[in-house]
Design a protein around this motif. Structure first.
Motif, PDB file in Angstrom:
ATOM      1  N   ASP A   1      -3.487   0.015   6.327  1.00  0.00           N
ATOM      2  CA  ASP A   1      -3.425   0.566   5.297  1.00  0.00           C
ATOM      3  C   ASP A   1      -1.898   0.746   4.978  1.00  0.00           C
ATOM      4  O   ASP A   1      -0.890   0.793   5.622  1.00  0.00           O
TER       5      ASP A   1
ATOM      6  N   TYR B   1       0.954   2.994   2.240  1.00  0.00           N
ATOM      7  CA  TYR B   1       1.115   4.308   1.517  1.00  0.00           C
ATOM      8  C   TYR B   1       2.407   4.158   0.718  1.00  0.00           C
ATOM      9  O   TYR B   1       3.470   3.775   1.213  1.00  0.00           O
TER      10      TYR B   1
ATOM     11  N   SER C   1      -2.240   4.617  -2.316  1.00  0.00           N
ATOM     12  CA  SER C   1      -2.534   3.999  -0.951  1.00  0.00           C
ATOM     13  C   SER C   1      -3.256   2.730  -1.223  1.00  0.00           C
ATOM     14  O   SER C   1      -4.125   2.648  -2.046  1.00  0.00           O
ATOM     15  N   SER C   2      -3.115   1.639  -0.481  1.00  0.00           N
ATOM     16  CA  SER C   2      -3.903   0.408  -0.386  1.00  0.00           C
ATOM     17  C   SER C   2      -4.458   0.143   0.972  1.00  0.00           C
ATOM     18  O   SER C   2      -3.731   0.090   1.960  1.00  0.00           O
ATOM     19  N   GLY C   3      -5.693  -0.367   0.947  1.00  0.00           N
ATOM     20  CA  GLY C   3      -6.418  -0.542   2.192  1.00  0.00           C
ATOM     21  C   GLY C   3      -6.611  -1.986   2.225  1.00  0.00           C
ATOM     22  O   GLY C   3      -7.837  -2.545   2.735  1.00  0.00           O
TER      23      GLY C   3
ATOM     24  N   ASP D   1      -3.720   0.502  10.838  1.00  0.00           N
ATOM     25  CA  ASP D   1      -5.213   0.061  10.298  1.00  0.00           C
ATOM     26  C   ASP D   1      -5.008  -0.870   9.309  1.00  0.00           C
ATOM     27  O   ASP D   1      -6.157  -1.097   8.694  1.00  0.00           O
TER      28      ASP D   1
END
Length: 382
Positions: free
Chosen positions: A59, A61, A76-78, A57
């Motif tokens: 993302d 972590y 976490s980074s999106g 997706d």
């Protein structure tokens, strides 16, 4: 050439997992980490018990892992718009680099999770792999066979070459930081000179995708895995054709990590993580598997105690590899009694009660044994 963008600071998110420590044999180990999506890539911090993972997706972590406490999500980074293909820590562990199907390169601050820089449209195709050459130089390879080498101080690429006809699967660099090697889906090994900023040569076609790379034997051997389950061994400065090859009796050799100068761990589409000795060429056994699920990547901890793996089961697993440091493998042709060798290795190297080599493949079986004997006339030696 794309330029780096400075990013505004954003607060990290902290959340604890509910996993309990587990054991493999008698040694306590961190528990598995379950994710909400398939994890494509995993990397371990060079100095601390910290793990980074990127999923389909987009993302990313960051977790702290422990044998005695719960694994804990640090942030976490999106920021990636599409699947994250690869993550890699800087040598000092302060930055995390990631590449994605969205063609972007991101640089994250490890402590806070803040996005420090972004290279938009770094490639014209989805980026598949990344290698930090040194603190100032980064190499990236994409799905169409383009290799770029970046000067992180300037935020621009100083090499942009398309020599492969298919995706670049992995990148390795020599100790002098002068020669880049690439494995590709076009079945060739590529050699690039960073100092002279040019392409040097290809290997001959190997009959299937080359999927992974490792430099071993004090820099004298280059090991490449393939989609056909064959391991190819190239001499340094002899990249035109492999000097040796052997079948692992696996569906593929998709990723590999050196553990010692002779031993490496490999993972495959069949989910099995194997231990392989190079010269003499032998599959020593398996340390575990993601049952029925292809493994995407494996990584070794900074203390060489654990191996981590991520697969399509949405799990990151930990495996005890601390005893691998003590394995010594002599030339198989000097051994007369296969059964006594296995008994000795299990008892002395891992303890009589250790289940480390459950499902032992024994190099790998009589068929592999016969293949090794047939190729002994023109194979490398230690």
């Amino acid at each position: 050439m794309a330029a780096l963008e400075s990013m505004p600071e954003s607060p990290p998110e902290h959340e604890e997992t509910l996993h309990e420590p587990k054991t493999q044999g008698t040694r306590p180990m961190p528990d598995d980490i379950r994710f909400d999506a398939i994890v494509n890539t995993v990397a371990l911090h060079p100095k601390e018990d910290i793990l980074a993972a990127g999923d389909i997706d987009g993302d990313i972590y960051l977790y702290s892992y422990s044998c005695n406490e719960k694994n804990r999500e640090l942030w976490s980074s999106g920021h990636h718009l599409k699947s994250c293909r690869k993550v890699a820590f800087s040598c000092d562990g302060q930055r995390l680099f990631s590449v994605s199907k969205d063609k972007a390169i991101h640089v994250l601050d490890v402590e806070s999770g803040r996005l420090l820089t972004r290279v938009r449209k770094a490639h014209s195709a989805a980026i598949n792999t990344v290698l930090l050459v040194d603190e100032n130089v980064l190499a990236t390879g994409d799905d169409e066979g383009t290799l770029k080498v970046w000067d992180l101080r300037k935020g621009t690429s100083f090499m942009d070459v398309k020599e492969h006809e298919d995706y670049i699967s992995d990148i390795a660099v020599d100790q002098a930081k002068r020669i880049l090697l690439t494995s590709s889906g076009d079945g060739t090994l590529g050699v690039f000179n960073i100092k002279r900023r040019r392409f040097e040569l290809y290997s001959e076609y190997q009959g299937g995708d080359l999927t992974s790379l490792s430099i071993m034997k004090q820099g004298q051997k280059v090991i490449s895995g393939s989609s056909q389950g064959t391991v190819y061994i190239f001499n340094w400065n002899g990249f035109g054709a492999p000097s040796d090859r052997f079948a692992v009796q696996a569906e593929s050799v998709d990723c590999m990590v050196p553990i010692t100068d002779s031993l490496l761990c490999t993972a495959s589409m069949d989910g099995v993580i194997r231990v392989i000795n190079i010269l003499p060429n032998r599959v020593m056994g398996s340390i575990g598997q993601h049952v029925g699920e292809p493994v995407e990547e494996i990584a070794c901890s900074h203390d060489k105690h654990f191996l981590t793996s991520c697969a399509h089961d949405q799990l990151v697993k930990f495996w005890d590899i601390s005893s691998l440091q003590d394995i010594q493998v002599s030339d198989y042709r000097r051994r007369k009694k296969k059964d006594s060798r296995l008994k000795s290795m299990n008892n002395k190297a891992f303890g009589a009660g250790d289940d480390f080599f459950s499902g032992l493949l024994d190099a790998t079986d009589e068929k592999a044994e016969q293949m090794e004997e047939e190729s002994s006339g023109d194979s490398d030696s230690d």
